[in-house]
Each structure stands twice: as C-alpha cells, then as structure tokens.
Design an enzyme around this catalytic site. Structure first.
Site, PDB file in Angstrom:
ATOM      1  N   ILE A  42      22.257  45.420  39.386  1.00  0.00           N
ATOM      2  CA  ILE A  42      23.293  46.437  39.580  1.00  0.00           C
ATOM      3  C   ILE A  42      23.372  46.793  41.056  1.00  0.00           C
ATOM      4  O   ILE A  42      22.360  47.055  41.701  1.00  0.00           O
ATOM      5  CB  ILE A  42      22.987  47.686  38.746  1.00  0.00           C
ATOM      6  CG1 ILE A  42      23.138  47.380  37.254  1.00  0.00           C
ATOM      7  CG2 ILE A  42      23.879  48.852  39.151  1.00  0.00           C
ATOM      8  CD1 ILE A  42      22.790  48.546  36.350  1.00  0.00           C
ATOM      9  N   TYR A  95      42.916  44.674  49.267  1.00  0.00           N
ATOM     10  CA  TYR A  95      43.428  44.240  47.965  1.00  0.00           C
ATOM     11  C   TYR A  95      44.228  45.359  47.307  1.00  0.00           C
ATOM     12  O   TYR A  95      45.351  45.151  46.830  1.00  0.00           O
ATOM     13  CB  TYR A  95      42.264  43.822  47.065  1.00  0.00           C
ATOM     14  CG  TYR A  95      42.669  43.562  45.631  1.00  0.00           C
ATOM     15  CD1 TYR A  95      43.320  42.386  45.274  1.00  0.00           C
ATOM     16  CD2 TYR A  95      42.397  44.494  44.630  1.00  0.00           C
ATOM     17  CE1 TYR A  95      43.701  42.149  43.965  1.00  0.00           C
ATOM     18  CE2 TYR A  95      42.766  44.264  43.320  1.00  0.00           C
ATOM     19  CZ  TYR A  95      43.421  43.094  42.978  1.00  0.00           C
ATOM     20  OH  TYR A  95      43.802  42.870  41.682  1.00  0.00           O
ATOM     21  N   GLN A 108      51.219  37.039  37.446  1.00  0.00           N
ATOM     22  CA  GLN A 108      49.778  37.299  37.388  1.00  0.00           C
ATOM     23  C   GLN A 108      49.036  36.724  38.587  1.00  0.00           C
ATOM     24  O   GLN A 108      47.855  37.023  38.788  1.00  0.00           O
ATOM     25  CB  GLN A 108      49.183  36.702  36.107  1.00  0.00           C
ATOM     26  CG  GLN A 108      49.928  37.073  34.839  1.00  0.00           C
ATOM     27  CD  GLN A 108      49.929  38.560  34.561  1.00  0.00           C
ATOM     28  OE1 GLN A 108      48.873  39.198  34.535  1.00  0.00           O
ATOM     29  NE2 GLN A 108      51.115  39.126  34.372  1.00  0.00           N
ATOM     30  N   ALA A 109      49.690  35.878  39.362  1.00  0.00           N
ATOM     31  CA  ALA A 109      49.027  35.228  40.496  1.00  0.00           C
ATOM     32  C   ALA A 109      48.675  36.253  41.567  1.00  0.00           C
ATOM     33  O   ALA A 109      49.474  37.132  41.893  1.00  0.00           O
ATOM     34  CB  ALA A 109      49.933  34.149  41.089  1.00  0.00           C
ATOM     35  N   LYS A 143      48.336  45.538  46.243  1.00  0.00           N
ATOM     36  CA  LYS A 143      48.813  45.808  44.889  1.00  0.00           C
ATOM     37  C   LYS A 143      49.763  47.008  44.866  1.00  0.00           C
ATOM     38  O   LYS A 143      50.760  47.014  44.132  1.00  0.00           O
ATOM     39  CB  LYS A 143      47.621  46.044  43.954  1.00  0.00           C
ATOM     40  CG  LYS A 143      46.895  44.767  43.555  1.00  0.00           C
ATOM     41  CD  LYS A 143      47.822  43.839  42.805  1.00  0.00           C
ATOM     42  CE  LYS A 143      47.126  42.639  42.231  1.00  0.00           C
ATOM     43  NZ  LYS A 143      48.045  41.761  41.482  1.00  0.00           N
ATOM     44  N   SER A 180      47.009  46.931  39.501  1.00  0.00           N
ATOM     45  CA  SER A 180      45.567  47.144  39.362  1.00  0.00           C
ATOM     46  C   SER A 180      45.213  48.610  39.533  1.00  0.00           C
ATOM     47  O   SER A 180      45.885  49.349  40.264  1.00  0.00           O
ATOM     48  CB  SER A 180      44.836  46.311  40.426  1.00  0.00           C
ATOM     49  OG  SER A 180      43.496  46.699  40.559  1.00  0.00           O
ATOM     50  N   PHE A 182      42.368  33.604  34.320  1.00  0.00           N
ATOM     51  CA  PHE A 182      41.882  34.283  33.120  1.00  0.00           C
ATOM     52  C   PHE A 182      43.007  34.999  32.375  1.00  0.00           C
ATOM     53  O   PHE A 182      43.347  34.652  31.237  1.00  0.00           O
ATOM     54  CB  PHE A 182      40.777  35.247  33.539  1.00  0.00           C
ATOM     55  CG  PHE A 182      40.377  36.262  32.505  1.00  0.00           C
ATOM     56  CD1 PHE A 182      40.163  35.903  31.189  1.00  0.00           C
ATOM     57  CD2 PHE A 182      40.196  37.598  32.870  1.00  0.00           C
ATOM     58  CE1 PHE A 182      39.788  36.843  30.228  1.00  0.00           C
ATOM     59  CE2 PHE A 182      39.818  38.540  31.931  1.00  0.00           C
ATOM     60  CZ  PHE A 182      39.621  38.167  30.608  1.00  0.00           C
ATOM     61  N   ILE A 183      43.610  35.996  32.996  1.00  0.00           N
ATOM     62  CA  ILE A 183      44.635  36.777  32.311  1.00  0.00           C
ATOM     63  C   ILE A 183      45.889  35.950  32.086  1.00  0.00           C
ATOM     64  O   ILE A 183      46.481  35.952  30.996  1.00  0.00           O
ATOM     65  CB  ILE A 183      44.957  38.054  33.107  1.00  0.00           C
ATOM     66  CG1 ILE A 183      43.711  38.934  33.232  1.00  0.00           C
ATOM     67  CG2 ILE A 183      46.086  38.842  32.418  1.00  0.00           C
ATOM     68  CD1 ILE A 183      43.899  40.164  34.111  1.00  0.00           C
TER      69      ILE A 183
END
Length: 327
Positions: free
Chosen positions: A209, A153, A85-86, A157, A129, A11-12
């Site tokens: 939600i 994750y 970006q990967a 980062k 992130s 996407f990005i």
C-alpha cells in the site's frame, strides 16, 4: 446501429464493445495499441470481441490524434454513435510526462468532435473521470462539487468535458460525459491496485500500500459501467450533461487489501510504503443525477466485485498474470 468505440482494445472499451455486439449493433473499434501495459491483454480483448460479433466487428489500429483517419472512419462507415474511451491513462504517469496526455486526451478528442459534427452523429459519449474533482470539499462528490484537478491527467479530462459541452451547445452535437470512479473487473489494467493485490496474494506476497492505507476509493464494477453507457442508446435525456458513474459506496485501501487477502485465502500481511504524488486522498460518487436521468443503479458491492475478480483471475491466470511481480 453503427458505433465507433475508441480505445476499444482497452479494458473499459472492450467491455462496452462486447455489450454493443451482444445487443446486435455493428462496432468499429479504434485503438493505437500503446504498450502502456501488456499488449497481450489488449490482443485478447480484440479476439473476444471478434468472437462475440463476427462480421459485425472490425478493429482498426490507429490513433485518435490522426485527424484524417478519424474523419475517414466516421464518414466511410456511416457512424451514428461514438463511445470515446481512448485516453492516455494514469495520474502518476501524467505527472512525469504531461505532454502525452494533453496530445491524446485533448487534441485527439477535438479530432473526434470535429468529425462527429461534420458527419452529424446521433450522440457522442465521452469517458471522463473522478480525477476532475481533485481537492475534496465534501463527500460524496456531486456534479456541482468544485473541480480542482491535481494532475495533468485530471486537467485533460476536465478540458474534454468542457469541449463536449461546447460541441453540444454551439455545434448541436449531442454529447454526454460520464465521470468514472475507479473501474475494475475482468481484464482490467494489471497496474491497478486490485490486480496488484490479487497477484501478490496468489503468489504468497503481501499487498503493498502506498501511504497509510486510510485513503478511500469508490470502486465501480465494469458491468455497472457498461450498463450506464448502453442506456444512452435509448434516451436523449442526458444530452449536454456530465454525470457521475460510481458504485454503492467507498472503502479504504487497507480494507480493500484485507478483503483480497480473505478472498484469496492467503496468509500474508500488508506492507506500507511512501504515498505517491498526485493521488487523490478520497473519492466517493453521488450518483443521484445518473439515477434520475438514465436510471443508473449500481448493482455490485466492492466485496462482491472482489470475489468475482479473484475467481476470474484464478481461471485466467495463465495468460493474464503479470510476468514480473513487484518485489
């Protein structure tokens, strides 16, 4: 300029690639085409970039964990600039399988930094992130806020940021890390909240939600992310820095669902289910630093962005809509 975009089918990465091609640069994208989500979307991203750039665009299928491949791409193509970006994305999936994000997000990054140093590139831009912050001490987050990531994750980062800082300070590789805050827009991953809510509403199903809906997010429209990245082609003011790249504010997930219901014009309610493990309760970016260093100015509010996305979704529903909607 010769540019490498890792994760360029995503996407990005594909939007950054488009922006680079539109401004006349030569771009190679490296992507492993992991079926983390529908590969048809990634294939469409590649085709859009090919149509935009012609012979100035090249796609290479492969992984940043392949050290020899990374070295060969950077050296044989005289790469001057890397947009990294990967990543193995997903807070929740990293809880289930922490080894995979470590291998890709940490070892893969190191392969790129070593190759960048060997070849003497002009700048290395690392996609970080808001997940590095974790526990909220105060809002909005500025870059001095404590970093207590709540997922594997987030840890990867934060680790990547430190490696980039060391390569900038010790190895003289100019690096910048941009902390993205929940990016959305056309061609976004279909397992994100905005896509899920839009898809369900357009199929006459209520948005679901996780939790009470009072958790907040700083949603950032993709055009603002691209602008922040491309601005780094023209300045070295940010070398060695970490910066937030967020939006004009934050919003509760419940309000987001209500906006999407309004914009789709559907008559559905909202369903609530149990909260997901490791999800942050709140995010909100202070973008003062990015504004001062790279003239970053987010231009799309969440309501404007949701309207743009819903309109785009309607126009591209035939190929983009998930084949199986959540029950």
């Amino acid at each position: 300029m010769n540019v490498l975009v890792t994760g360029g089918a995503g996407f990005i990465g594909s939007h950054i690639t488009e922006g680079l091609l539109e401004t006349g640069h030569n771009v190679i994208t490296l992507d492993v085409l992991d079926p983390y989500y529908d590969l048809g979307i990634k294939e469409r991203n590649i085709e859009i970039c090919r149509e935009t750039g012609g012979d100035r665009f090249e796609f290479v299928e492969g992984s940043i964990t392949d050290e020899e491949l990374v070295r060969d791409i950077i050296s044989s193509n005289d790469i001057e600039f890397v947009y990294h970006q990967a990543a193995q994305a997903g807070v929740r999936t990293s809880v289930e399988n922490p080894k995979k994000p470590h291998e890709i997000n940490t070892t893969g990054l190191l392969n790129l930094l070593v190759a960048a140093d060997d070849h003497g590139i002009k700048r290395f831009v690392n996609a970080s992130s808001s997940s590095v912050y974790g526990e909220v001490e105060y809002l909005p987050y500025d870059e001095d806020h404590q970093n207590v990531p709540q997922s594997p994750y987030g840890v990867t980062k934060l680790t990547a940021e430190h490696y980039c800082r060391v390569w900038n300070d010790v190895y003289d590789v100019p690096t910048v890390s941009l902390r993205y805050f929940t990016v959305y827009g056309p061609r976004m991953r279909p397992n994100m909240a905005i896509t899920n809510f839009t898809s369900r509403c357009l199929n006459a199903k209520p948005p679901v939600i996780y939790g009470d809906g009072q958790q907040t997010r700083d949603f950032t429209y993709i055009d603002d992310i691209v602008d922040a990245n491309l601005s780094l082609l023209e300045t070295d003011a940010a070398d060695g820095e970490v910066m937030n790249v967020g939006s004009t504010g934050n919003i509760t997930i419940e309000e987001l669902a209500e906006h999407i219901i309004d914009e789709t014009g559907t008559d559905v309610g909202i369903e609530y289910t149990a909260a997901k493990e490791a999800d942050a309760r709140h995010t909100h970016a202070d973008v003062t630093k990015a504004r001062e260093l790279i003239d970053y100015e987010p231009s799309t509010s969440i309501r404007e962005g949701v309207l743009k996305f819903v309109d785009w979704y309607r126009e591209n529903r035939d190929w983009y809509e998930p084949l199986v909607l959540a029950s």
